[in-house]
Design a protein around this motif. Structure first.
Motif, mmCIF file in Angstrom:
data_model
loop_
_atom_site.group_PDB
_atom_site.id
_atom_site.type_symbol
_atom_site.label_atom_id
_atom_site.label_comp_id
_atom_site.label_asym_id
_atom_site.label_seq_id
_atom_site.Cartn_x
_atom_site.Cartn_y
_atom_site.Cartn_z
ATOM 1 N N PRO A 48 0.836 -1.208 0.000
ATOM 2 C CA PRO A 48 0.000 0.000 0.000
ATOM 3 C C PRO A 48 0.862 1.246 0.000
ATOM 4 C CG PRO A 48 -0.028 -1.090 2.151
ATOM 5 C CD PRO A 48 0.626 -2.038 1.192
ATOM 6 N N GLU A 49 0.334 2.327 -0.538
ATOM 7 C CA GLU A 49 1.085 3.572 -0.673
ATOM 8 C C GLU A 49 1.681 4.009 0.658
ATOM 9 O OE1 GLU A 49 2.786 7.015 -2.157
ATOM 10 O OE2 GLU A 49 1.945 5.302 -3.240
ATOM 11 N N SER A 50 0.926 3.828 1.761
ATOM 12 C CA SER A 50 1.385 4.295 3.057
ATOM 13 C C SER A 50 2.618 3.548 3.545
ATOM 14 C CB SER A 50 0.263 4.153 4.095
ATOM 15 O OG SER A 50 -0.130 2.790 4.198
ATOM 16 N N ALA A 51 2.874 2.340 2.975
ATOM 17 C CA ALA A 51 4.002 1.534 3.437
ATOM 18 C C ALA A 51 5.227 1.681 2.543
ATOM 19 C CB ALA A 51 3.592 0.069 3.506
ATOM 20 N N GLN A 52 5.110 2.434 1.451
ATOM 21 C CA GLN A 52 6.217 2.571 0.523
ATOM 22 C C GLN A 52 7.203 3.641 0.992
ATOM 23 O OE1 GLN A 52 4.925 3.199 -3.469
ATOM 24 N NE2 GLN A 52 3.541 1.444 -3.501
ATOM 25 N N SER A 53 8.491 3.277 0.968
ATOM 26 C CA SER A 53 9.578 4.234 1.187
ATOM 27 C C SER A 53 9.380 5.098 2.424
ATOM 28 C CB SER A 53 9.733 5.137 -0.049
ATOM 29 O OG SER A 53 9.924 4.382 -1.210
ATOM 30 N N LEU A 54 9.130 4.481 3.557
ATOM 31 C CA LEU A 54 9.004 5.225 4.802
ATOM 32 C C LEU A 54 10.270 5.040 5.640
ATOM 33 C CD1 LEU A 54 5.314 4.435 5.841
ATOM 34 C CD2 LEU A 54 6.209 6.446 4.656
ATOM 35 N N PRO A 55 10.733 6.085 6.330
ATOM 36 C CA PRO A 55 10.149 7.439 6.370
ATOM 37 C C PRO A 55 10.361 8.189 5.047
ATOM 38 C CG PRO A 55 12.215 7.380 7.543
ATOM 39 C CD PRO A 55 11.918 5.960 7.188
ATOM 40 N N ARG A 56 9.501 9.191 4.793
ATOM 41 C CA ARG A 56 9.536 9.912 3.526
ATOM 42 C C ARG A 56 9.282 11.397 3.769
ATOM 43 N NH1 ARG A 56 6.049 7.120 1.292
ATOM 44 N NH2 ARG A 56 4.174 8.397 1.455
ATOM 45 N N ILE A 57 10.113 12.252 3.146
ATOM 46 C CA ILE A 57 9.945 13.702 3.244
ATOM 47 C C ILE A 57 8.985 14.172 2.164
ATOM 48 C CG2 ILE A 57 11.106 15.930 2.959
ATOM 49 C CD1 ILE A 57 13.550 14.743 4.275
ATOM 50 N N HIS A 58 8.022 15.011 2.555
ATOM 51 C CA HIS A 58 7.032 15.528 1.614
ATOM 52 C C HIS A 58 7.349 16.950 1.166
ATOM 53 C CE1 HIS A 58 4.517 12.030 2.367
ATOM 54 N NE2 HIS A 58 4.642 12.244 3.663
ATOM 55 N N SER A 59 7.785 17.780 2.113
ATOM 56 C CA SER A 59 8.038 19.178 1.745
ATOM 57 C C SER A 59 9.023 19.805 2.728
ATOM 58 C CB SER A 59 6.729 19.989 1.746
ATOM 59 O OG SER A 59 6.187 20.069 3.055
ATOM 60 N N ILE A 60 9.701 20.847 2.235
ATOM 61 C CA ILE A 60 10.606 21.646 3.070
ATOM 62 C C ILE A 60 10.235 23.106 2.835
ATOM 63 C CG2 ILE A 60 12.985 22.229 3.619
ATOM 64 C CD1 ILE A 60 13.844 19.579 2.409
ATOM 65 N N GLU A 61 9.699 23.740 3.864
ATOM 66 C CA GLU A 61 9.190 25.103 3.728
ATOM 67 C C GLU A 61 10.092 26.099 4.459
ATOM 68 O OE1 GLU A 61 6.709 25.894 1.836
ATOM 69 O OE2 GLU A 61 6.177 23.815 1.358
ATOM 70 N N PRO A 62 10.451 27.214 3.798
ATOM 71 C CA PRO A 62 11.256 28.241 4.467
ATOM 72 C C PRO A 62 10.447 28.960 5.542
ATOM 73 C CG PRO A 62 10.535 29.010 2.311
ATOM 74 C CD PRO A 62 10.119 27.576 2.400
ATOM 75 N N VAL A 63 11.119 29.281 6.640
ATOM 76 C CA VAL A 63 10.476 30.009 7.738
ATOM 77 C C VAL A 63 11.053 31.412 7.853
ATOM 78 C CG1 VAL A 63 10.067 30.064 10.237
ATOM 79 C CG2 VAL A 63 9.999 27.874 9.007
ATOM 80 N N ALA A 64 12.378 31.498 7.917
ATOM 81 C CA ALA A 64 13.059 32.790 8.013
ATOM 82 C C ALA A 64 14.516 32.585 7.612
ATOM 83 C CB ALA A 64 12.966 33.351 9.431
ATOM 84 N N SER A 65 15.195 33.696 7.276
ATOM 85 C CA SER A 65 16.595 33.575 6.903
ATOM 86 C C SER A 65 17.329 34.887 7.144
ATOM 87 C CB SER A 65 16.742 33.165 5.434
ATOM 88 O OG SER A 65 16.278 34.192 4.579
ATOM 89 N N THR A 66 18.653 34.761 7.327
ATOM 90 C CA THR A 66 19.555 35.903 7.389
ATOM 91 C C THR A 66 20.538 35.743 6.232
ATOM 92 O OG1 THR A 66 21.089 34.756 8.859
ATOM 93 C CG2 THR A 66 19.307 36.024 9.893
#
Length: 234
Positions: free
Chosen positions: A14-32
């Motif tokens: 099943p899709e939920s069991a494929q390649s876990l753990p798995r990263i979905h997104s990386i969102e910027p929060v703040a930067s210098t």
């Protein structure tokens, strides 16, 4: 043979069991200018969605290349044919104030890898800039480690450890070589014996040793004890 007699491919998980753990997104929060804070959304081994905050360098080129080099200098006199002239080996440490800790630290020389620069080239450049010593490249190539993580619970920073030979017969390495430091960079260079001087500096100086150099000293001491057959001394 009909189609019912042909071997079948195993059923897909099943899709939920494929390649876990798995990263979905990386969102910027703040930067210098130099650092960025990001939030990772990922699915863990049990299929639960989770979030993780990380710090990353804004200069990071890709996840497949290291950010910096850590240099392990080996200082000794060499003969014309490149062989060691004696068994005494020194190394170099640098002491500098680190604002995040609010105190001085003791480290191996280190620095960022510039764009289009190899780890070996970066190590030789940084060694000369931070300590003034000139490492070997033509006669003896630097030994470069695989890509190593630094503090994986906090940052995606990675490095290469590079062992650099420093020939003390090279005129550039006579006396006390002068570093070429960047603006705002204040470094005290410490030349110490690799066998006993290194551990003594790390244990007795006020500066806080960085983890990598202390583990290097511990490993060296452990290895020497085992070679000497003194397991009871470890």
């Amino acid at each position: 043979m009909n189609n019912n007699d042909l071997p079948h491919d195993p059923p897909s998980p099943p899709e939920s069991a494929q390649s876990l753990p798995r990263i979905h997104s990386i969102e910027p929060v703040a930067s210098t200018r130099w650092l960025a804070l990001k939030t990772i959304t990922y699915t863990d081994q049990e299929g639960k969605e989770r979030k993780w905050d990380i710090a990353t360098r804004t200069t990071k080129q890709s996840c497949d290349t290291a950010d910096a080099v850590i240099i392990i200098p080996l200082l000794r006199h060499r003969n014309i044919d490149g062989s060691a002239a004696d068994e005494n080996i020194d190394t170099l440490l640098v002491e500098q104030f680190r604002p995040p800790l609010g105190r001085n630290t003791i480290e191996f020389p280190a620095g960022l890898i510039d764009k289009d620069e190899t780890p070996s080239e970066a190590a030789l450049r940084e060694l000369r800039e931070e300590t003034g010593y000139v490492g070997e490249n033509c006669k003896l190539l630097p030994q470069v480690s695989r890509q190593l993580n630094m503090s994986p619970g906090l940052t995606d920073e990675s490095v290469h450890c590079v062992v650099v030979e420093v020939d003390l017969n090279n005129p550039y390495n006579h006396g006390t070589p002068k570093p070429n430091l960047d603006d705002g960079e204040y470094v005290t260079v410490k030349r110490v014996g690799l066998d006993k001087g290194l551990q003594a500096v790390l244990d007795e100086e006020e500066g806080m040793p960085i983890q990598g150099v202390y583990m290097f000293a511990m490993g060296l001491k452990l290895g020497m004890s085992l070679v000497e057959g003194g397991n009871d001394k470890v």
